[in-house]
Design a protein around this motif. Structure first.
Motif, PDB file in Angstrom:
ATOM      1  N   THR A 309       0.832  -1.207   0.000  1.00 47.05           N
ATOM      2  CA  THR A 309       0.000   0.000   0.000  1.00 47.05           C
ATOM      3  C   THR A 309       0.863   1.252   0.000  1.00 47.05           C
ATOM      4  O   THR A 309       0.549   2.232  -0.696  1.00 47.05           O
ATOM      5  CB  THR A 309      -0.930   0.010   1.229  1.00 47.05           C
ATOM      6  OG1 THR A 309      -1.704  -1.201   1.246  1.00 47.05           O
ATOM      7  CG2 THR A 309      -1.872   1.204   1.191  1.00 47.05           C
ATOM      8  N   THR A 310       1.953   1.239   0.760  1.00 52.76           N
ATOM      9  CA  THR A 310       2.870   2.380   0.781  1.00 52.76           C
ATOM     10  C   THR A 310       3.436   2.638  -0.611  1.00 52.76           C
ATOM     11  O   THR A 310       3.471   3.785  -1.080  1.00 52.76           O
ATOM     12  CB  THR A 310       4.029   2.137   1.770  1.00 52.76           C
ATOM     13  OG1 THR A 310       3.496   1.931   3.077  1.00 52.76           O
ATOM     14  CG2 THR A 310       4.978   3.323   1.808  1.00 52.76           C
ATOM     15  N   PHE A 311       3.868   1.579  -1.286  1.00 52.32           N
ATOM     16  CA  PHE A 311       4.409   1.721  -2.642  1.00 52.32           C
ATOM     17  C   PHE A 311       3.349   2.283  -3.593  1.00 52.32           C
ATOM     18  O   PHE A 311       3.631   3.193  -4.384  1.00 52.32           O
ATOM     19  CB  PHE A 311       4.913   0.367  -3.140  1.00 52.32           C
ATOM     20  CG  PHE A 311       5.494   0.405  -4.521  1.00 52.32           C
ATOM     21  CD1 PHE A 311       6.790   0.864  -4.723  1.00 52.32           C
ATOM     22  CD2 PHE A 311       4.744   0.000  -5.617  1.00 52.32           C
ATOM     23  CE1 PHE A 311       7.335   0.910  -6.001  1.00 52.32           C
ATOM     24  CE2 PHE A 311       5.268   0.047  -6.903  1.00 52.32           C
ATOM     25  CZ  PHE A 311       6.577   0.504  -7.096  1.00 52.32           C
ATOM     26  N   ASP A 312       2.129   1.738  -3.514  1.00 53.75           N
ATOM     27  CA  ASP A 312       1.044   2.220  -4.387  1.00 53.75           C
ATOM     28  C   ASP A 312       0.747   3.694  -4.143  1.00 53.75           C
ATOM     29  O   ASP A 312       0.516   4.462  -5.084  1.00 53.75           O
ATOM     30  CB  ASP A 312      -0.222   1.388  -4.165  1.00 53.75           C
ATOM     31  CG  ASP A 312      -0.082  -0.035  -4.684  1.00 53.75           C
ATOM     32  OD1 ASP A 312       0.826  -0.276  -5.512  1.00 53.75           O
ATOM     33  OD2 ASP A 312      -0.866  -0.905  -4.259  1.00 53.75           O
ATOM     34  N   LEU A 313       0.750   4.096  -2.874  1.00 54.21           N
ATOM     35  CA  LEU A 313       0.471   5.495  -2.549  1.00 54.21           C
ATOM     36  C   LEU A 313       1.587   6.413  -3.058  1.00 54.21           C
ATOM     37  O   LEU A 313       1.316   7.515  -3.556  1.00 54.21           O
ATOM     38  CB  LEU A 313       0.314   5.659  -1.036  1.00 54.21           C
ATOM     39  CG  LEU A 313      -1.000   5.153  -0.439  1.00 54.21           C
ATOM     40  CD1 LEU A 313      -0.945   5.196   1.085  1.00 54.21           C
ATOM     41  CD2 LEU A 313      -2.178   5.983  -0.933  1.00 54.21           C
TER      42      LEU A 313
END
Length: 442
Positions: A309-313
């Motif tokens: 999720t961090t990477f996607d954000l």
């Protein structure tokens, strides 16, 4: 007061972690840090360790020296014996460590020993009055003291880049841990209708179109649509699917409708009228809905989900930022709102009403934003300072210290002007003058 407290804790945590990254990498690479503070001055209390050396007696060595003299006086031979005691002191150099406690501008150890070089001052760890994050004073960060081995300016380009980038990386790591915690304790996540029924599933608002009937009704992102208060079969029981909500809205275009909304622990009745005519991609009420359910993961899966999720954000924010810059360059209208401290305070009020999980998600999003913004190659930001180091490597010599400081000063002034402009826009957009008591009195 709860909103104000959450706002201070979240913003303070993000800035503190960012500065902690700079501090840890600086110390790891042998760069002296004059002070690392929690909060901003004036100082309440601080301490540091003073180090030095002293000569200490460890033993005494006693020896006897015998001197014999043989001489003759007249017919007599004289033999004289002289015994001398010698005491030799054996010393060693031992390290000295002193604690220096600082209260405001007063300290327990005099500066005289430091100024004479008898004691070396370590980092001051301080607690300060303004609780908004923290700061670190790194030796030579202004480009001075290049000849000192423990100065930032005296280190290699790669070392300086690592120290500057550490704050950005720490913000990303914080976001990862916060999101992992969210997945571990259980977070609302989108689910497909084919997965229903699921325990604890709810229908929530994920987007509100500015100026739409939903915004006029007072709906907010994150609100749960529980049911409606109309004498029709669809409103006889709480909504269980998004399609039920959409049918009620479409069947009542041009007619007033009342929805039962759950916001945190509050139950609200909001009334409005769906539009008869509307853009095809907006809907009659001007909202986007998502079906969510609380899902929990084991800690190891939570870490993986948090990283994903961090990477996607990060990717999403980079793309959005590129769209904003492109819109500014070509003069197109940007379909993204930019908020400053006031806007963040207003959004903090909304997520505080929704609960801890939403606060953690909001903090993670802000942490990623802070990391990305600081990484931009703009003067006065970490990215801008990295840019000057890269220019130094290309030209083979440091950029003039006066020129660099002037550019960073201009950049800082521009950032302040931009912040003031965004803040004024937020005040007009959120009508803060009228709502300030509600925001900080929640």
């Amino acid at each position: 007061m709860l909103t104000a407290l959450v706002f201070i804790i979240v913003l303070g945590l993000l800035i503190f972690v960012h500065e902690l990254g700079h501090f840890l990498l600086a110390r790891r690479n042998g760069i002296a840090a004059e002070e690392f503070g929690f909060g901003f001055p004036p100082r309440i209390f601080g301490f540091q360790i003073l180090t030095g050396q002293k000569i200490e007696k460890v033993a005494e060595k006693r020896t006897e020296e015998v001197q014999i003299s043989d001489y003759q006086i007249g017919s007599r031979e004289i033999i004289e014996e002289k015994v001398t005691d010698r005491i030799q002191e054996i010393d060693q150099i031992v390290p000295v460590k002193k604690w220096n406690f600082i209260f405001g501008k007063k300290q327990t150890v005099s500066n005289e020993a430091i100024e004479k070089g008898q004691l070396k001052a370590g980092t001051v760890y301080s607690l300060n009055w303004i609780p908004l994050g923290g700061f670190v004073k790194i030796k030579g960060e202004d480009g001075s003291e290049r000849s000192d081995p423990d100065s930032f300016a005296g280190k290699s380009a790669w070392t300086r880049i690592k120290v500057l980038a550490a704050g950005i990386i720490m913000n990303f790591l914080l976001a990862w841990l916060l999101l992992a915690a969210v997945y571990a304790v259980g977070a609302p996540q989108p689910v497909d209708e084919s997965q229903l029924p699921l325990k604890g599933s709810k229908i929530q608002i994920s987007q509100i179109i500015p100026g739409s009937p939903a915004e006029l009704m007072g709906m907010q992102i994150g609100d749960e649509i529980v049911g409606c208060k109309i004498d029709i079969p669809q409103c006889a029981a709480p909504f269980s699917r998004i399609s039920d909500v959409q049918k009620v809205i479409n069947d009542h275009k041009g007619r007033e409708i009342a929805f039962e909304i759950k916001r945190g622990k509050k139950l609200l009745d909001l009334e409005g009228t769906p539009r008869l005519e509307h853009p095809a991609d907006q809907g009659a009420l001007g909202i986007s809905l998502v079906q969510t359910a609380v899902l929990k993961y084991p800690w190891y899966e939570a870490l993986i989900k948090g990283f994903e999720t961090t990477f996607d954000l990060i990717v999403t924010i980079f793309v959005t930022l590129a769209d904003i810059i492109k819109g500014l360059v070509v003069g197109e209208k940007v379909a993204v709102d930019v908020s400053g401290p006031v806007g963040i305070a207003y959004l903090t009020k909304q997520v505080t009403e929704l609960g801890l999980v939403y606060i953690l998600q909001f903090a993670a999003l802000l942490s990623i934003n802070l990391g990305i913004i600081n990484g931009l190659p703009f003067p006065a930001l970490d990215g801008g300072r990295i840019l000057f180091i890269l220019i130094e490597k290309l030209k083979g010599s440091p950029v003039s210290r006066k020129v660099e400081q002037l550019v960073h000063t201009i950049g800082f002034v521009l950032l302040i002007v931009l912040m003031i402009a965004v803040t004024m826009r937020d005040i007009l957009r959120f009508e803060v003058i009228e709502k300030i008591e509600n925001i900080f009195g929640a």
